[in-house]
Design a protein around this motif. Sequence first.
Motif, PDB file in Angstrom:
ATOM      1  N   ILE A 167      81.603 107.503  11.221  1.00 10.43           N
ATOM      2  CA  ILE A 167      80.258 107.659  11.392  1.00 10.43           C
ATOM      3  C   ILE A 167      79.463 108.557  10.523  1.00 10.43           C
ATOM      4  O   ILE A 167      78.383 108.117  10.020  1.00 10.43           O
ATOM      5  N   GLU A 168      79.899 109.737  10.235  1.00  2.43           N
ATOM      6  CA  GLU A 168      79.143 110.672   9.727  1.00  2.43           C
ATOM      7  C   GLU A 168      78.985 110.281   8.085  1.00  2.43           C
ATOM      8  O   GLU A 168      77.970 110.428   7.534  1.00  2.43           O
ATOM      9  N   THR A 169      80.247 109.694   7.585  1.00  2.00           N
ATOM     10  CA  THR A 169      80.054 109.089   6.214  1.00  2.00           C
ATOM     11  C   THR A 169      79.233 108.128   5.924  1.00  2.00           C
ATOM     12  O   THR A 169      78.560 108.243   5.097  1.00  2.00           O
ATOM     13  N   LEU A 170      78.983 107.220   6.990  1.00  4.91           N
ATOM     14  CA  LEU A 170      78.049 106.081   7.171  1.00  4.91           C
ATOM     15  C   LEU A 170      76.593 106.510   7.000  1.00  4.91           C
ATOM     16  O   LEU A 170      75.905 106.131   6.178  1.00  4.91           O
ATOM     17  N   LYS A 171      76.373 107.673   7.847  1.00  2.00           N
ATOM     18  CA  LYS A 171      75.098 108.143   7.791  1.00  2.00           C
ATOM     19  C   LYS A 171      74.721 108.729   6.288  1.00  2.00           C
ATOM     20  O   LYS A 171      73.423 108.808   5.885  1.00  2.00           O
ATOM     21  N   SER A 172      75.774 109.322   5.671  1.00  4.23           N
ATOM     22  CA  SER A 172      75.361 109.841   4.416  1.00  4.23           C
ATOM     23  C   SER A 172      75.095 108.858   3.316  1.00  4.23           C
ATOM     24  O   SER A 172      74.337 109.277   2.185  1.00  4.23           O
ATOM     25  N   VAL A 173      75.399 107.610   3.712  1.00  2.00           N
ATOM     26  CA  VAL A 173      74.955 106.636   2.717  1.00  2.00           C
ATOM     27  C   VAL A 173      73.872 105.647   3.211  1.00  2.00           C
ATOM     28  O   VAL A 173      73.653 104.518   2.829  1.00  2.00           O
ATOM     29  N   GLY A 174      73.153 106.041   4.195  1.00  2.33           N
ATOM     30  CA  GLY A 174      71.972 105.346   4.973  1.00  2.33           C
ATOM     31  C   GLY A 174      72.387 104.550   5.951  1.00  2.33           C
ATOM     32  O   GLY A 174      71.399 103.620   5.984  1.00  2.33           O
ATOM     33  N   VAL A 175      73.456 104.420   6.449  1.00  2.00           N
ATOM     34  CA  VAL A 175      73.862 103.313   7.471  1.00  2.00           C
ATOM     35  C   VAL A 175      73.793 104.029   8.929  1.00  2.00           C
ATOM     36  O   VAL A 175      74.500 104.962   9.163  1.00  2.00           O
ATOM     37  N   ARG A 176      72.854 103.554   9.903  1.00  2.25           N
ATOM     38  CA  ARG A 176      72.793 104.275  11.173  1.00  2.25           C
ATOM     39  C   ARG A 176      73.384 103.126  12.371  1.00  2.25           C
ATOM     40  O   ARG A 176      73.689 103.891  13.240  1.00  2.25           O
ATOM     41  N   ASN A 177      73.630 102.169  12.026  1.00  2.00           N
ATOM     42  CA  ASN A 177      73.943 100.970  13.041  1.00  2.00           C
ATOM     43  C   ASN A 177      75.327 100.532  12.747  1.00  2.00           C
ATOM     44  O   ASN A 177      75.546  99.827  11.703  1.00  2.00           O
ATOM     45  N   SER A 178      76.226 101.081  13.692  1.00  2.00           N
ATOM     46  CA  SER A 178      77.625 100.573  13.216  1.00  2.00           C
ATOM     47  C   SER A 178      77.685  99.033  13.554  1.00  2.00           C
ATOM     48  O   SER A 178      78.731  98.479  12.849  1.00  2.00           O
ATOM     49  N   SER A 179      77.062  98.440  14.399  1.00  5.55           N
ATOM     50  CA  SER A 179      77.326  97.207  14.924  1.00  5.55           C
ATOM     51  C   SER A 179      76.781  96.398  13.643  1.00  5.55           C
ATOM     52  O   SER A 179      77.593  95.335  13.232  1.00  5.55           O
ATOM     53  N   THR A 180      75.577  96.581  13.038  1.00  3.41           N
ATOM     54  CA  THR A 180      75.186  95.807  11.824  1.00  3.41           C
ATOM     55  C   THR A 180      76.023  95.949  10.748  1.00  3.41           C
ATOM     56  O   THR A 180      76.652  95.059  10.177  1.00  3.41           O
ATOM     57  N   PHE A 181      76.565  97.330  10.498  1.00  4.75           N
ATOM     58  CA  PHE A 181      77.638  97.608   9.487  1.00  4.75           C
ATOM     59  C   PHE A 181      78.928  96.586   9.627  1.00  4.75           C
ATOM     60  O   PHE A 181      79.157  95.944   8.565  1.00  4.75           O
ATOM     61  N   LEU A 182      79.256  96.419  10.700  1.00  3.69           N
ATOM     62  CA  LEU A 182      80.776  95.831  10.965  1.00  3.69           C
ATOM     63  C   LEU A 182      80.418  94.258  10.842  1.00  3.69           C
ATOM     64  O   LEU A 182      81.519  93.553  10.390  1.00  3.69           O
ATOM     65  N   ASN A 183      79.362  93.762  10.858  1.00  9.91           N
ATOM     66  CA  ASN A 183      79.170  92.377  11.065  1.00  9.91           C
ATOM     67  C   ASN A 183      78.253  91.928   9.512  1.00  9.91           C
ATOM     68  O   ASN A 183      77.758  90.824   9.623  1.00  9.91           O
ATOM     69  N   SER A 184      78.226  92.783   8.711  1.00 12.74           N
ATOM     70  CA  SER A 184      77.505  92.562   7.417  1.00 12.74           C
ATOM     71  C   SER A 184      78.681  93.038   6.360  1.00 12.74           C
ATOM     72  O   SER A 184      78.754  94.020   5.700  1.00 12.74           O
ATOM     73  N   PRO A 185      79.529  91.932   5.775  1.00 14.89           N
ATOM     74  CA  PRO A 185      80.204  92.228   4.567  1.00 14.89           C
ATOM     75  C   PRO A 185      79.499  92.873   3.218  1.00 14.89           C
ATOM     76  O   PRO A 185      79.875  93.576   2.498  1.00 14.89           O
ATOM     77  N   GLU A 186      78.058  92.307   3.100  1.00 16.47           N
ATOM     78  CA  GLU A 186      77.408  92.901   1.893  1.00 16.47           C
ATOM     79  C   GLU A 186      77.066  94.364   2.186  1.00 16.47           C
ATOM     80  O   GLU A 186      77.031  94.956   1.107  1.00 16.47           O
ATOM     81  N   LEU A 187      76.629  94.757   3.496  1.00 16.03           N
ATOM     82  CA  LEU A 187      76.369  96.059   3.612  1.00 16.03           C
ATOM     83  C   LEU A 187      77.590  96.958   3.468  1.00 16.03           C
ATOM     84  O   LEU A 187      77.389  98.203   3.018  1.00 16.03           O
ATOM     85  N   GLN A 188      78.621  96.574   3.661  1.00 18.88           N
ATOM     86  CA  GLN A 188      80.069  97.179   3.823  1.00 18.88           C
ATOM     87  C   GLN A 188      80.217  97.583   2.186  1.00 18.88           C
ATOM     88  O   GLN A 188      80.784  98.513   1.751  1.00 18.88           O
ATOM     89  N   GLU A 189      80.208  96.463   1.403  1.00 18.37           N
ATOM     90  CA  GLU A 189      80.480  96.534  -0.044  1.00 18.37           C
ATOM     91  C   GLU A 189      79.416  97.619  -0.785  1.00 18.37           C
ATOM     92  O   GLU A 189      79.774  98.089  -1.556  1.00 18.37           O
ATOM     93  N   LYS A 190      78.259  97.620  -0.184  1.00 14.82           N
ATOM     94  CA  LYS A 190      77.099  98.339  -0.637  1.00 14.82           C
ATOM     95  C   LYS A 190      77.540  99.974  -0.338  1.00 14.82           C
ATOM     96  O   LYS A 190      77.223 100.684  -1.159  1.00 14.82           O
TER      97      LYS A 190
END
Length: 225
Positions: free
Chosen positions: A107-130
């Motif tokens: 979670i903290e690593t995600l925040k460091s790259v600008g991702v705040r919503n873990s649910s959105t992250f899990l459901n977006s392959p494009e966001l994960q690649e970015k």
Amino acid sequence: MGQRLEEKQFMIKKWYFYTSLTVITVFLSSGFKPFNLETSPWFLINEEEGTHYLFPSEKQEDYINLNIPFTGNFFVGFKEAIGYRESESKYKKINSLGYLGKYQFGIETLKSVGVRNSSTFLNSPELQEKAFIALLAKNKWELKKEIEKYEGTILNGIHVTESGILAAAHLGGAGSVKKYFKNKGKRYFRDAYGTSIRTYMKLFGGYDTSSIVADGNANVKNIQI
């Protein structure tokens, strides 16, 4: 009498016809089949470290000079190898420690790259690649001195490469990688599952990560894929 003679002649002609047809068929078939066929298993399975590979020949020398492209040492090969190691490339994977996605982000690593919503992250392959590319860019910035100093050297039996350093940072963070180099590779971080920085540095060494631009402020909003 004449009818019987005609019938006999007809039967002889018929016998000649089928005999000739059989001879021609056998001759033509022999022209397309080798007489000395060697029977051997065609697809063989070689097991190494739990991974299955299919080889179409028993002879190792048949493969010495092969240059099979696959993903080679290109960046796509690097990220897919990391993704498979982390989660078997499953975008919706959540492990027992709560790490998320294909590349297993905390979670903290995600925040460091600008991702705040873990649910959105899990459901977006494009966001994960970015997010993966953004983290690589940040780590490349954080570890630029170590990359410059140690790339191409041998440390504690490991050939150090930029891709190996970035992979190790993905596993344990840039700070742990700095400590690894500070201790000349003799003390190194292990994650909760026992995987070490040294292991990642070895497994993922030699890939081309030159396309990653070092950026201490990298985040998913400014990554183009």
